[in-house]
Each structure stands twice: as structure tokens, then as C-alpha cells.
Write a protein that holds these residues in place. Structure first.
Motif, PDB file in Angstrom:
ATOM      1  N   LEU A 166       0.827  -1.211   0.000  1.00  0.00           N
ATOM      2  CA  LEU A 166       0.000   0.000   0.000  1.00  0.00           C
ATOM      3  C   LEU A 166       0.860   1.259   0.000  1.00  0.00           C
ATOM      4  CD1 LEU A 166      -2.867  -1.031   2.448  1.00  0.00           C
ATOM      5  CD2 LEU A 166      -3.008  -0.735  -0.029  1.00  0.00           C
ATOM      6  N   LEU A 167       1.936   1.248   0.775  1.00  0.00           N
ATOM      7  CA  LEU A 167       2.843   2.397   0.777  1.00  0.00           C
ATOM      8  C   LEU A 167       3.531   2.563  -0.569  1.00  0.00           C
ATOM      9  CD1 LEU A 167       4.406   2.058   4.335  1.00  0.00           C
ATOM     10  CD2 LEU A 167       2.927   3.902   3.510  1.00  0.00           C
ATOM     11  N   VAL A 168       3.910   1.455  -1.195  1.00  0.00           N
ATOM     12  CA  VAL A 168       4.548   1.511  -2.511  1.00  0.00           C
ATOM     13  C   VAL A 168       3.597   2.142  -3.520  1.00  0.00           C
ATOM     14  CG1 VAL A 168       5.395   0.096  -4.430  1.00  0.00           C
ATOM     15  CG2 VAL A 168       6.138  -0.404  -2.093  1.00  0.00           C
ATOM     16  N   ILE A 169       2.351   1.687  -3.534  1.00  0.00           N
ATOM     17  CA  ILE A 169       1.359   2.239  -4.460  1.00  0.00           C
ATOM     18  C   ILE A 169       1.112   3.717  -4.152  1.00  0.00           C
ATOM     19  CG2 ILE A 169      -1.059   2.119  -5.195  1.00  0.00           C
ATOM     20  CD1 ILE A 169       0.751  -0.126  -6.321  1.00  0.00           C
ATOM     21  N   ALA A 170       1.078   4.081  -2.876  1.00  0.00           N
ATOM     22  CA  ALA A 170       0.869   5.486  -2.503  1.00  0.00           C
ATOM     23  C   ALA A 170       2.020   6.360  -2.999  1.00  0.00           C
ATOM     24  CB  ALA A 170       0.717   5.616  -0.987  1.00  0.00           C
ATOM     25  N   VAL A 171       3.247   5.880  -2.860  1.00  0.00           N
ATOM     26  CA  VAL A 171       4.409   6.645  -3.354  1.00  0.00           C
ATOM     27  C   VAL A 171       4.303   6.826  -4.866  1.00  0.00           C
ATOM     28  CG1 VAL A 171       6.915   6.534  -3.725  1.00  0.00           C
ATOM     29  CG2 VAL A 171       5.978   6.064  -1.456  1.00  0.00           C
ATOM     30  N   LEU A 172       3.975   5.767  -5.575  1.00  0.00           N
ATOM     31  CA  LEU A 172       3.844   5.867  -7.031  1.00  0.00           C
ATOM     32  C   LEU A 172       2.700   6.786  -7.435  1.00  0.00           C
ATOM     33  CD1 LEU A 172       4.550   2.178  -8.077  1.00  0.00           C
ATOM     34  CD2 LEU A 172       6.088   4.156  -8.265  1.00  0.00           C
ATOM     35  N   TYR A 173       1.604   6.718  -6.713  1.00  0.00           N
ATOM     36  CA  TYR A 173       0.469   7.588  -7.006  1.00  0.00           C
ATOM     37  C   TYR A 173       0.871   9.056  -6.845  1.00  0.00           C
ATOM     38  CZ  TYR A 173      -3.897  10.078  -6.509  1.00  0.00           C
ATOM     39  OH  TYR A 173      -4.914  10.988  -6.652  1.00  0.00           O
ATOM     40  N   HIS A 174       1.516   9.368  -5.729  1.00  0.00           N
ATOM     41  CA  HIS A 174       1.933  10.756  -5.500  1.00  0.00           C
ATOM     42  C   HIS A 174       2.996  11.195  -6.502  1.00  0.00           C
ATOM     43  CE1 HIS A 174      -0.450  12.123  -2.141  1.00  0.00           C
ATOM     44  NE2 HIS A 174      -0.442  10.864  -1.736  1.00  0.00           N
ATOM     45  N   ARG A 175       3.836  10.260  -6.902  1.00  0.00           N
ATOM     46  CA  ARG A 175       4.813  10.580  -7.947  1.00  0.00           C
ATOM     47  C   ARG A 175       4.096  10.915  -9.253  1.00  0.00           C
ATOM     48  NH1 ARG A 175       9.566   6.531 -10.221  1.00  0.00           N
ATOM     49  NH2 ARG A 175      10.131   7.848 -11.982  1.00  0.00           N
ATOM     50  N   SER A 176       3.038  10.187  -9.541  1.00  0.00           N
ATOM     51  CA  SER A 176       2.297  10.429 -10.790  1.00  0.00           C
ATOM     52  C   SER A 176       1.611  11.797 -10.789  1.00  0.00           C
ATOM     53  CB  SER A 176       1.266   9.328 -11.038  1.00  0.00           C
ATOM     54  OG  SER A 176       0.145   9.474 -10.190  1.00  0.00           O
ATOM     55  N   LEU A 177       1.289  12.313  -9.627  1.00  0.00           N
ATOM     56  CA  LEU A 177       0.620  13.614  -9.532  1.00  0.00           C
ATOM     57  C   LEU A 177       1.568  14.786  -9.772  1.00  0.00           C
ATOM     58  CD1 LEU A 177      -1.658  13.091  -6.391  1.00  0.00           C
ATOM     59  CD2 LEU A 177      -2.322  12.981  -8.807  1.00  0.00           C
ATOM     60  N   GLY A 178       2.856  14.541  -9.648  1.00  0.00           N
ATOM     61  CA  GLY A 178       3.834  15.619  -9.847  1.00  0.00           C
ATOM     62  C   GLY A 178       3.612  16.736  -8.841  1.00  0.00           C
ATOM     63  N   MET A 179       3.627  17.964  -9.315  1.00  0.00           N
ATOM     64  CA  MET A 179       3.499  19.134  -8.446  1.00  0.00           C
ATOM     65  C   MET A 179       2.102  19.261  -7.825  1.00  0.00           C
ATOM     66  SD  MET A 179       6.472  20.321  -8.284  1.00  0.00           S
ATOM     67  CE  MET A 179       6.108  21.789  -7.337  1.00  0.00           C
ATOM     68  N   LEU A 222      -5.238  -4.691  -8.878  1.00  0.00           N
ATOM     69  CA  LEU A 222      -5.574  -3.291  -9.131  1.00  0.00           C
ATOM     70  C   LEU A 222      -5.957  -3.049 -10.590  1.00  0.00           C
ATOM     71  CD1 LEU A 222      -2.903  -1.443  -6.967  1.00  0.00           C
ATOM     72  CD2 LEU A 222      -5.355  -1.653  -6.517  1.00  0.00           C
ATOM     73  N   VAL A 223      -5.209  -3.639 -11.500  1.00  0.00           N
ATOM     74  CA  VAL A 223      -5.507  -3.447 -12.924  1.00  0.00           C
ATOM     75  C   VAL A 223      -6.852  -4.085 -13.273  1.00  0.00           C
ATOM     76  CG1 VAL A 223      -4.783  -4.097 -15.257  1.00  0.00           C
ATOM     77  CG2 VAL A 223      -3.130  -3.110 -13.677  1.00  0.00           C
ATOM     78  N   THR A 224      -7.128  -5.245 -12.689  1.00  0.00           N
ATOM     79  CA  THR A 224      -8.391  -5.928 -12.959  1.00  0.00           C
ATOM     80  C   THR A 224      -9.580  -5.180 -12.361  1.00  0.00           C
ATOM     81  OG1 THR A 224      -7.285  -8.071 -13.035  1.00  0.00           O
ATOM     82  CG2 THR A 224      -9.658  -8.096 -12.649  1.00  0.00           C
ATOM     83  N   GLU A 225      -9.440  -4.768 -11.104  1.00  0.00           N
ATOM     84  CA  GLU A 225     -10.577  -4.178 -10.405  1.00  0.00           C
ATOM     85  C   GLU A 225     -10.710  -2.665 -10.590  1.00  0.00           C
ATOM     86  OE1 GLU A 225     -10.699  -5.488  -6.338  1.00  0.00           O
ATOM     87  OE2 GLU A 225     -10.580  -7.599  -6.930  1.00  0.00           O
ATOM     88  N   HIS A 226      -9.613  -2.002 -10.945  1.00  0.00           N
ATOM     89  CA  HIS A 226      -9.637  -0.538 -11.089  1.00  0.00           C
ATOM     90  C   HIS A 226      -8.836  -0.125 -12.321  1.00  0.00           C
ATOM     91  CE1 HIS A 226     -11.407  -0.248  -7.094  1.00  0.00           C
ATOM     92  NE2 HIS A 226     -10.492  -1.117  -6.695  1.00  0.00           N
ATOM     93  N   SER A 227      -9.215  -0.692 -13.446  1.00  0.00           N
ATOM     94  CA  SER A 227      -8.453  -0.445 -14.675  1.00  0.00           C
ATOM     95  C   SER A 227      -8.447   1.029 -15.066  1.00  0.00           C
ATOM     96  CB  SER A 227      -8.992  -1.293 -15.822  1.00  0.00           C
ATOM     97  OG  SER A 227     -10.343  -0.974 -16.064  1.00  0.00           O
ATOM     98  N   ASP A 228      -9.468   1.765 -14.682  1.00  0.00           N
ATOM     99  CA  ASP A 228      -9.508   3.193 -15.015  1.00  0.00           C
ATOM    100  C   ASP A 228      -8.385   3.966 -14.332  1.00  0.00           C
ATOM    101  OD1 ASP A 228     -10.896   2.490 -12.619  1.00  0.00           O
ATOM    102  OD2 ASP A 228     -11.802   4.482 -12.566  1.00  0.00           O
ATOM    103  N   LEU A 229      -7.896   3.468 -13.204  1.00  0.00           N
ATOM    104  CA  LEU A 229      -6.831   4.150 -12.459  1.00  0.00           C
ATOM    105  C   LEU A 229      -5.448   3.528 -12.663  1.00  0.00           C
ATOM    106  CD1 LEU A 229      -8.675   4.617  -9.049  1.00  0.00           C
ATOM    107  CD2 LEU A 229      -8.264   6.361 -10.798  1.00  0.00           C
ATOM    108  N   PHE A 230      -5.399   2.209 -12.844  1.00  0.00           N
ATOM    109  CA  PHE A 230      -4.118   1.521 -12.778  1.00  0.00           C
ATOM    110  C   PHE A 230      -3.647   0.838 -14.060  1.00  0.00           C
ATOM    111  CE2 PHE A 230      -5.570   1.755  -8.364  1.00  0.00           C
ATOM    112  CZ  PHE A 230      -4.460   2.361  -7.792  1.00  0.00           C
ATOM    113  N   SER A 231      -4.452   0.813 -15.084  1.00  0.00           N
ATOM    114  CA  SER A 231      -4.007   0.189 -16.338  1.00  0.00           C
ATOM    115  C   SER A 231      -3.029   1.108 -17.063  1.00  0.00           C
ATOM    116  CB  SER A 231      -5.193  -0.077 -17.254  1.00  0.00           C
ATOM    117  OG  SER A 231      -5.957  -1.133 -16.756  1.00  0.00           O
TER     118      SER A 231
END
Length: 116
Positions: free
Chosen positions: A9-22, A82-91
Motif C-alpha cells: 500500500l505504501l509503494v502504491i501510494a508513493v507511485l500515485y503521489h509521484r504520478s501527480l507531480g506538483m 488493481l488493474v483488474t478491479e480498477h483499470s480506469d486508475l491503474f491500467s
């Protein structure tokens, strides 16, 4: 078990925040993480492990290979769900893996930082 739930969960959170940039409230922290060295043996290729066995020892090499296997299993399990259940966010966008924030390489990077 912490490794089973909290770390991914922390790994995904770090990647998510990285994807948001500024746009991320953690953007300054993510910038620091991007500049943090991640030269851990478990991130090395098989060739690098073989080439450095004299330096790191057989025990570290074996441990690194075990972490590599566990990390790959974690990635496949978590991202598969995540890709299967939330493809709109993680694919991957347009099915392109190049530059995909949730690629295995980026997951490895975030994992190394989360556990360090």
C-alpha cells in the motif's frame, strides 16, 4: 503480516503521489526520493549479482534473489488485482508500458525506498 499489506500500500501510494507531480501535497518529498540512491543488491540483475558475489558474499546474493522473487510475486499479485478491479486508475495508458507509473521497474524503486 506487514509485508503482505502495509508495504504494498505504501509503494502504491508513493507511485500515485509521484504520478501527480506538483499537484501532490507530497511533491517536495517525492522529489527528494527521486534523488535518493537505490543501489540495493535485490535491484541488481542476475549478471550484476554474479559479478559482485565476491564483494557481497554468497549469503547476500541468496537473500537478494529471494527478495527479487518475493517482490515479483507481490507486484504480480497487487498490480494484477488493481488493474483488474480498477483499470480506469491503474491500467497502462493505451496499453503502453513505456512510461507507465505502475511498471515493475517503478514498483521496485518505490519498494526499495519504502523498506529503507
Amino acid at each position: 503480516d506487514t509485508l503482505e499489506y502495509e508495504v504494498p500500500l505504501l509503494v502504491i501510494a508513493v507511485l500515485y503521489h509521484r504520478s501527480l507531480g506538483m499537484e501532490s501535497p507530497l511533491s517536495n518529498y517525492i522529489d527528494v526520493l527521486l534523488g535518493t540512491p537505490t543501489d540495493f543488491p535485490f535491484l541488481w540483475s542476475n549478471q550484476e549479482l554474479r559479478d559482485n558475489t565476491d564483494k557481497i558474499g554468497e549469503g547476500v546474493k541468496k537473500l537478494a534473489k529471494g527478495i527479487q522473487k518475493d517482490l515479483r510475486d507481490m507486484y504480480d499479485r497487487i498490480m494484477g488485482k488493481l488493474v483488474t478491479e480498477h483499470s480506469d486508475l491503474f491500467s497502462p495508458p493505451n496499453g503502453e508500458l513505456e512510461g507507465w507509473m505502475y511498471s515493475y521497474q517503478n514498483f521496485q524503486w518505490a519498494f526499495a525506498l519504502v523498506i529503507s
